[in-house]
Design a protein around this motif. Structure first.
Motif: not given
Length: 92
Positions: A58-64, A77-80, A85-89
């Protein structure tokens, strides 16, 4: 929790019969090598594994899905940080 060394198990396999969970240690290196968990808990362990795999998927799908809207130069520049942030949210 009961601790057994690898050599104890090799010599006396019957020692595992009386315990539900045993910590397997390497006495030479003083390291935990793993855990023996009785077969009656296999269903619960499998459920934990499946749950973890689903959360990661699910985290990969959201981030993708959000990645296609992001500015690639800013992502580097944000270095992951954006992914964490998205995974945590959206963590289940």
């Amino acid at each position: 929790m009961q601790q057994l060394s690898i050599s104890d198990i090799q010599r006396n396999l019957h020692k595992l019969d009386n315990f539900d969970i045993v910590e397997i240690i390497d006495k030479k290196r003083n390291q935990v090598k793993g855990y023996f968990i009785d077969n009656k808990y296999a269903y619960f362990i499998q459920e934990l594994i499946n749950s973890q795999a689903k959360r990661e998927e699910d985290a990969e799908n959201i981030a993708g899905s959000l990645n296609k809207y992001a500015n690639p130069s800013l992502i580097e520049n944000e270095n992951r940080g954006w992914k964490e942030h998205i995974e945590e949210k959206y963590r289940v």
